[in-house]
Design an enzyme around this catalytic site. Structure first.
Site, mmCIF file in Angstrom:
data_model
loop_
_atom_site.group_PDB
_atom_site.id
_atom_site.type_symbol
_atom_site.label_atom_id
_atom_site.label_comp_id
_atom_site.label_asym_id
_atom_site.label_seq_id
_atom_site.Cartn_x
_atom_site.Cartn_y
_atom_site.Cartn_z
ATOM 1 N N ARG A 139 6.159 -28.384 4.781
ATOM 2 C CA ARG A 139 7.056 -27.670 5.687
ATOM 3 C C ARG A 139 6.778 -27.868 7.062
ATOM 4 O O ARG A 139 5.377 -27.784 7.099
ATOM 5 C CB ARG A 139 7.101 -26.449 5.180
ATOM 6 C CG ARG A 139 8.080 -25.453 5.706
ATOM 7 C CD ARG A 139 9.568 -25.747 5.117
ATOM 8 N NE ARG A 139 10.524 -24.740 5.821
ATOM 9 C CZ ARG A 139 11.678 -25.410 6.047
ATOM 10 N NH1 ARG A 139 12.169 -26.449 5.670
ATOM 11 N NH2 ARG A 139 12.636 -24.526 6.639
ATOM 12 N N ARG A 176 0.881 -1.338 0.121
ATOM 13 C CA ARG A 176 -0.120 -0.102 0.091
ATOM 14 C C ARG A 176 0.860 1.297 0.000
ATOM 15 O O ARG A 176 1.845 1.003 0.657
ATOM 16 C CB ARG A 176 -0.911 -0.029 1.096
ATOM 17 C CG ARG A 176 -1.895 -1.061 1.580
ATOM 18 C CD ARG A 176 -2.442 -0.789 2.685
ATOM 19 N NE ARG A 176 -3.700 -1.969 2.697
ATOM 20 C CZ ARG A 176 -3.239 -2.544 4.218
ATOM 21 N NH1 ARG A 176 -2.511 -2.432 4.764
ATOM 22 N NH2 ARG A 176 -3.980 -3.724 4.314
#
Ligand code: FAD
Ligand code: UDP
Length: 370
Positions: A244, A173
């Site tokens: 993972r 942003r």
């Protein structure tokens, strides 16, 4: 004989079981762990709800899902705004004007854009991997300090060998806005997630410490909803899917009222072995009885290579594993009255709101005409 055997008392299994029970079906839920909730499980330690499997912040744009979860818990208005620590520097996340001010001293969007535009010029053409994607979004400085180390620790692979989409999860942003998620609805259940799950499962038989692989022949069921790892269902006969894993070190710091001043701080340097530190009481930021406790509970999150005896936290959705998953899917399609669901059953990363949505959709498919 039950109508539905639900394997896994995680969020998916709990929502689906609730709906099946509400529709008058006989339901049995089993889980191999010693508690309900799967990875959203929380446990109270000295008045503080502790997220034992990592920070869980509920966020969604789906109004039906938001209304649904509030039937089972009151949510506070916690808004995730993590910080990133790189060596002795501290940055705001996600990447926004505060980050750019801290990185370059700029104060206006135009100045930040000019620096990023100059740095992203090194990437020409469509980004082929996470490294190129990150540089083309935020430039090399942010990549080197806030992305490379964190990502390589998290995934155990170099950024140029990871898919680009992983980094597109994070907002970018040009405003001074530190909210990590764009979604309209966000919060954490007051008292933690476990009471919410228990309410979903109220009136339903749940057998804990029960592994489906060991009891599958002994529980007759008209239909089974299986939320465990799809490859384990087939005893890994096509080879093991890779994940993972993570290791959590949780410590109750006696006599410390406020350890780090924020719920989540990411550690982005490669030479620090953990990726984040969570201070649980800050999820209950507006509850004096929690915040004012004279101790605090803190969790260090370490990424780990996955081995068959570890919890599979994140599916590794690279090409090799995706192809293997598709082959398991083909096997699954031949099974009668068996549905593979949830993030392990479908081998995909899913946030909690996606999980609730998928469970409600499946329930609608099964029960809406009855
Ligand atoms: P699970 O929670 O994994 O539940 C599956 C259950 O099945 C487990 O309890 C397991 O023990 C059981 N099981 C597996 N095999 C067997 C078997 N053979 N027999 C019996 N039981 C079995 N989402 C968000 O929206 N916001 C967040 O902030 C967020 N943070 C996260 C942080 C971390 C570290 C992780 C790993 C995930 C996070 N998520 C977050 C995602 C969230 O955890 C998932 O969306 C949600 O837990 C998925 O629910 P599930 O029921 O599909 O899976
Ligand atoms: N990421 C990063 N630095 C950060 C936080 C995130 O580089 O400080 C990257 C990292 O690759 C991670 C991805 O952004 O895997 C998505 O982050 P998110 O916070 O969504 O990961 P999760 O909480 O799901 O593990």
């Amino acid at each position: 004989m039950v109508d539905y055997l639900v394997v896994g008392a995680g969020l998916f299994g709990s929502v689906f079981a609730h709906e099946a029970h509400a529709a008058g079906r006989r339901v049995l839920v089993i889980d191999r762990r010693g508690h309900v909730g799967g990875n959203v499980y929380t446990e109270e330690t000295g008045g503080i709800p502790v997220h034992l499997y990592g920070a869980h912040i509920f966020h969604t744009d789906d109004e039906e899902v938001w209304r649904y979860v509030q039937r089972f818990a009151a949510f506070n208005r916690f808004t995730n705004a993590p910080l990133a620590r790189y060596q002795d520097e501290l940055y705001h996340l996600p990447f926004n004007m505060n980050t750019f001010h801290e990185m370059w001293g700029v104060t206006r969007p135009e100045e930040a854009r000019a620096i990023i535009d100059a740095q992203r010029a090194e990437i020409t053409g469509e980004p082929r991997n996470l490294e190129e994607q990150a540089i083309s979004l935020v430039g090399r400085d942010v990549f080197e300090k806030l992305i490379r180390g964190y990502t390589e620790k998290q995934w155990g692979r170099r950024c140029d060998q990871l898919p680009a989409f992983i980094i597109r999860r994070l907002p970018l942003r040009f405003t001074f806005d530190n909210r990590y998620f764009n979604d309209r609805f966000q919060g954490v259940p007051v008292g933690g997630y476990t009471p919410m799950i228990e309410k979903m499962l109220s009136g339903i038989e749940v057998r804990l410490n029960t592994d489906y692989q060991q009891v599958r022949e002994q529980i007759p069921a008209a239909k089974t909803v299986y939320t465990g790892p799809i490859d384990q269902y087939f005893d890994g006969r096509l080879g093991a899917l890779e994940y993972r894993s993570l290791s959590f070190r949780t410590v109750d710091l006696k006599g410390v009222e406020n350890y780090q001043g924020n719920a989540v701080i990411n550690y982005t340097a490669a030479d620090v072995p953990y990726t984040r530190i969570i201070e649980h009481k800050h999820f209950a930021y507006d509850q004096e009885d929690v915040i004012k406790q004279d101790h605090t509970v803190v969790t260090w999150e370490y990424p780990m290579p996955w081995q068959p005896d570890c919890e599979p936290y994140y599916p590794l959705n690279d090409r090799k594993n995706t192809e293997l998953y598709q082959r398991y899917r083909a096997l699954a399609a031949q099974e009668k009255n068996l549905i593979f669901a949830g993030r392990l059953g479908q081998y995909q990363y899913a946030d909690m709101d996606d999980t609730v949505r998928a469970a409600l959709d499946l329930a609608k498919e099964h029960f809406s005409r009855s």
